[in-house]
Design a protein around this motif. Structure first.
Motif, short mmCIF file in Angstrom:
data_model
loop_
_atom_site.label_atom_id
_atom_site.label_comp_id
_atom_site.label_asym_id
_atom_site.label_seq_id
_atom_site.Cartn_x
_atom_site.Cartn_y
_atom_site.Cartn_z
N CYS A 139 0.81 -1.22 0.00
CA CYS A 139 0.00 0.00 0.00
C CYS A 139 0.84 1.27 0.00
O CYS A 139 0.34 2.34 -0.33
N PRO A 186 -2.62 1.32 5.66
CA PRO A 186 -3.74 1.52 4.74
C PRO A 186 -5.02 2.04 5.39
O PRO A 186 -5.32 1.73 6.53
N GLU A 229 -9.16 1.85 4.69
CA GLU A 229 -9.96 0.73 4.17
C GLU A 229 -10.05 0.79 2.64
O GLU A 229 -9.95 -0.22 1.97
N ARG A 230 -10.21 1.97 2.11
CA ARG A 230 -10.32 2.11 0.65
C ARG A 230 -9.03 1.69 -0.05
O ARG A 230 -9.05 0.97 -1.04
N LEU A 231 -7.88 2.16 0.46
CA LEU A 231 -6.60 1.78 -0.12
C LEU A 231 -6.38 0.27 -0.01
O LEU A 231 -5.90 -0.36 -0.95
N LEU A 261 -8.67 -2.07 0.02
CA LEU A 261 -9.51 -2.75 -0.97
C LEU A 261 -9.02 -2.49 -2.40
O LEU A 261 -9.18 -3.35 -3.26
N ASP A 262 -8.42 -1.33 -2.64
CA ASP A 262 -7.84 -1.06 -3.96
C ASP A 262 -6.67 -1.99 -4.24
O ASP A 262 -6.44 -2.39 -5.38
N LYS A 263 -5.92 -2.35 -3.23
CA LYS A 263 -4.74 -3.21 -3.38
C LYS A 263 -5.05 -4.67 -2.99
O LYS A 263 -4.14 -5.44 -2.72
N TYR A 264 -6.31 -5.03 -2.96
CA TYR A 264 -6.76 -6.34 -2.47
C TYR A 264 -6.03 -7.51 -3.14
O TYR A 264 -5.56 -8.42 -2.46
N ARG A 323 -3.07 -7.74 -4.69
CA ARG A 323 -1.65 -7.85 -4.32
C ARG A 323 -1.48 -8.25 -2.85
O ARG A 323 -0.56 -8.98 -2.50
#
Length: 147
Positions: free
Chosen positions: A98, A102, A104-106, A108-111, A113
Motif C-alpha cells: 500500500c 492503509p 480501508e479504501r486503499l 480494498l484497492d490493493k486487495y 496484491r
C-alpha cells in the motif's frame, strides 16, 4: 499450525480471511469472537501495537494497521512469539504493497496484491516467507534470483 489470518475494518466487517484446519462450523464462532475482541481492545490503540490473547488452547495476536485490524491465530508451535513474527511479516508486507498504513479504501484497492503477498507468507497453515524483499519479488510473479 497457523489456524487463521483475518483482516477486518474498524466496524468489524471481514476484508480477508484465511482459515487452515478450522472446520466450517467453527469459523463463524472465530469471526464473531475476533471482532468482539478487537472492538473491545483496539479502540485508541497505537498503530502496530501488538495485543495477545488466548482462547480454547490457541494463541491470538492482533494489531491495528491504519484503518484495518489484523488477527493471527495459531496453536502448538505457533505461540505468541511465533505469531508476533507472522504478524510483523504480514503488516510489513501490507504496508509495502500500500505504500503506507492503509485506509480501508486503499486496502480494498490493493486487495489482489495483498492476497498474493499473504499467500506467499502463509501457505496451508505454515509460515513460508518472512523476508519482505522476497515476498515483493514473488508477488511480481517473477522467479526468485537466489534459487
Amino acid at each position: 499450525m497457523l489456524l487463521a489470518v483475518l483482516f477486518t475494518n474498524s466496524d468489524g466487517n471481514i476484508l480477508i480471511e484465511r482459515f487452515h484446519g478450522v472446520p466450517p462450523e467453527e469459523r463463524l464462532h472465530w469471526r464473531s469472537f475476533l471482532v468482539k475482541l478487537g472492538s473491545d481492545n483496539l479502540k485508541g490503540a497505537k498503530n502496530e501495537e501488538l495485543f495477545v490473547a488466548s482462547h480454547k488452547s490457541v494463541y491470538i495476536v492482533y494489531t491495528l494497521l491504519g484503518d484495518v485490524c489484523v488477527y493471527v491465530i495459531g496453536k502448538d508451535e505457533y505461540d505468541e512469539l511465533a505469531l508476533a513474527e507472522v504478524i510483523f511479516a504480514v503488516t510489513s508486507s501490507v504496508k509495502d504493497v500500500c505504500g503506507k498504513p492503509p485506509t480501508e479504501r486503499l486496502f480494498l484497492d490493493k486487495y489482489g496484491r495483498i492476497c498474493l503477498s499473504l499467500d506467499e507468507i502463509v501457505w496451508t497453515g505454515m509460515l513460508e516467507n518472512t523476508d519482505k524483499d522476497r515476498v515483493r519479488r514473488m508477488i511480481r510473479l517473477k522467479p526468485p534470483s537466489d534459487i
